[in-house]
Design an enzyme around this catalytic site. Structure first.
Site, PDB file in Angstrom:
ATOM      1  N   ARG A  55      43.736 101.025  64.341  1.00 26.10           N
ATOM      2  CA  ARG A  55      45.321 100.874  64.325  1.00 26.10           C
ATOM      3  C   ARG A  55      45.772  99.880  63.333  1.00 26.10           C
ATOM      4  NH1 ARG A  55      43.917 102.847  69.126  1.00 26.10           N
ATOM      5  NH2 ARG A  55      42.049 101.407  68.653  1.00 26.10           N
ATOM      6  N   THR A  56      45.261  98.563  63.482  1.00 25.38           N
ATOM      7  CA  THR A  56      45.872  97.641  62.484  1.00 25.38           C
ATOM      8  C   THR A  56      45.598  97.691  61.041  1.00 25.38           C
ATOM      9  OG1 THR A  56      45.276  96.051  64.378  1.00 25.38           O
ATOM     10  CG2 THR A  56      45.901  94.945  62.368  1.00 25.38           C
ATOM     11  N   LYS A  83      25.812  90.383  50.816  1.00 25.76           N
ATOM     12  CA  LYS A  83      24.780  89.574  50.031  1.00 25.76           C
ATOM     13  C   LYS A  83      24.957  88.115  50.356  1.00 25.76           C
ATOM     14  CE  LYS A  83      25.507  92.771  46.345  1.00 25.76           C
ATOM     15  NZ  LYS A  83      26.294  93.024  45.149  1.00 25.76           N
ATOM     16  N   ARG A 105      41.404  90.346  59.223  1.00 22.24           N
ATOM     17  CA  ARG A 105      40.915  90.065  60.513  1.00 22.24           C
ATOM     18  C   ARG A 105      39.466  89.773  60.525  1.00 22.24           C
ATOM     19  NH1 ARG A 105      40.993  95.009  64.752  1.00 22.24           N
ATOM     20  NH2 ARG A 105      42.803  94.326  65.130  1.00 22.24           N
ATOM     21  N   HIS A 133      46.335  87.486  67.735  1.00 21.97           N
ATOM     22  CA  HIS A 133      46.891  88.878  67.008  1.00 21.97           C
ATOM     23  C   HIS A 133      48.402  88.878  67.228  1.00 21.97           C
ATOM     24  CE1 HIS A 133      46.507  92.703  65.543  1.00 21.97           C
ATOM     25  NE2 HIS A 133      45.846  93.298  66.430  1.00 21.97           N
TER      26      HIS A 133
END
Ligand code: CP
Length: 314
Positions: A55-56, A83, A105, A133
C-alpha cells in the site's frame, strides 16, 4: 509544518487539518479521466524501501506521478545495499543525483531521523521499525473525517499488537492532537512499557469497550516480529481480541471498522467483518492514502497555493 515528516508528534492540530483539507482538494484529481496535474513537474521523489510494502509504496508512487513528479523506486533487494552499502552512502548517492524528496521505509526505528540529518532533500517516514508510520495515521484520520463531523470526543479503540505497531503509535499521537479519546485494547504482553504515559485509556477486555466506540481500528498481529512468549496461542488471541461478527454486532450502529493492512484474516479480523460494506472502511483507507500522500508531497515540496478547480496536466 516542519521540513520533514518524521513523526506524527511533529504535527500540530493546524498542520493535520491543513493536510486533510489539501488531500480533500487533491482527491478531485483521482476522480478525473486523466488523473494528473502539473504541480510537481521537474521534481524527483525517491521511494527508498528497505522493507516490504504494498500500500505505502504504491500509493506514494501514484501520488508523486499524479502530481507529475519523476519517481525513482529503490528497493534494498537488488541494490548495492546487498553488497554492504550503508544507509549514509545510499543517501549521499541519492543526494548527488538531485532527488527532492525521499520516502523511506526501514526496519530500524529512527532511520528516517538519521537520513534527514544527512540530506538536503525532504524526508518522509513511510514506516520505521516499531516506531512510527505518520502517513498511515494521516490517511486514517482522513478516512475517519469522512464519517464523523469532528475528532473532539470521538472514541477510538485501537486493538491488538500495540507493542510492535508503528501504526498505533502514530495514530495515538495524531488522534490525541485532534482531541479524540483513544482506548488501547490488547493482552498485557502486547502493550509497550509505560503505555499509561501515552495519555490513553488501556483495556484488556475487548467485549467490555465495544459498545462505547465510534471507531475500532484493528492492528495486524505482527507474526514476523513475534518472539516466543508474547501469546499462549494464536487461537487464544483471536478468541479474546479478534473482531468477528458477534463483536461487530456489539458496536454502535454508526461505528466503523478500520485496519491499516495487510490483514491476517481469521486472526485479528474475521473475513466477514473485513468485507462488510456497511461497516468496514478498509478499502477507503487504501484509496485515501493516495490523496493524503499527494497532499504531503505537495505541502512539503512547496507546491503553489491550491486553487479550485485543480489545474490539469497537459
Ligand atoms: N499499511 C501499510 O503500511 O501497508 P504496507 O506495508 O502494504 O505498505
Amino acid at each position: 509544518m516542519n521540513k520533514h515528516l518524521l513523526s506524527a508528534a511533529d504535527l500540530s492540530a493546524a498542520d493535520i487539518t491543513r493536510v486533510l483539507d489539501t488531500a480533500r482538494h487533491l482527491a478531485q484529481v483521482t476522480d478525473r479521466a486523466v488523473k494528473k496535474v502539473p504541480t510537481l513537474r521537474g521534481r524527483t521523489v525517491c521511494n527508498l524501501f528497505f522493507e516490504d510494502s504494498t500500500r505505502t509504496r504504491i500509493s506514494f508512487e501514484l501520488a508523486a506521478k499524479r502530481l507529475s513528479a519523476d519517481v525513482i523506486n529503490f528497493s534494498a533487494k537488488g541494490s548495492s545495499v546487498s553488497k554492504g552499502e550503508s544507509l549514509k552512502d545510499t543517501a549521499a548517492t541519492l543526494e548527488a543525483m538531485g532527488v527532492d524528496a525521499i520516502v523511506i521505509r526501514h526496519p530500524a526505528s529512527g532511520a528516517p531521523h538519521r537520513l534527514a540529518g544527512w540530506v538536503d532533500a525532504v524526508v518522509l517516514n513511510a514506516g520505521d521499525g516499531t516506531h512510527e508510520h505518520p502517513t498511515q495515521a494521516l490517511l486514517d484520520l482522513y478516512t475517519i473525517r469522512q464519517h464523523f463531523p469532528g475528532f473532539a470526543g470521538l472514541r477510538v479503540a485501537i486493538v491488538g499488537d500495540v507493542l510492535h505497531s508503528r501504526v498505533a503509535r502514530s495514530n495515538v499521537l495524531a488522534l490525541r492532537t485532534m482531541g479524540a479519546e483513544v482506548t488501547l485494547v490488547a493482552p498485557p504482553t502486547l502493550l509497550p512499557w509505560r503505555v499509561e504515559s501515552w495519555g490513553v485509556q488501556v483495556g484488556y477486555d475487548l467485549d467490555a469497550v465495544l459498545a462505547k466506540q465510534d471507531v475500532v481500528m484493528l492492528l495486524r498481529l505482527q507474526r514476523e516480529r513475534q518472539q516466543s512468549g508474547y501469546l499462549p496461542s494464536l487461537r487464544e488471541f483471536t478468541r479474546l481480541y479478534g473482531l468477528d461478527a458477534r463483536r461487530l454486532a456489539a458496536l454502535p450502529e454508526h461505528a466503523i471498522v478500520m485496519h491499516p493492512g495487510p490483514m491476517n484474516r481469521g486472526v485479528e479480523i474475521a473475513a466477514e467483518v473485513a468485507d462488510d460494506p456497511a461497516r468496514s472502511v478498509i478499502t477507503d483507507q487504501v484509496a485515501n492514502g493516495i490523496s493524503v500522500r499527494m497532499a504531503l508531497l505537495y505541502l512539503l515540496l512547496g507546491g503553489p497555493a491550491i486553487k479550485e478547480p485543480v489545474e490539469e496536466a497537459r
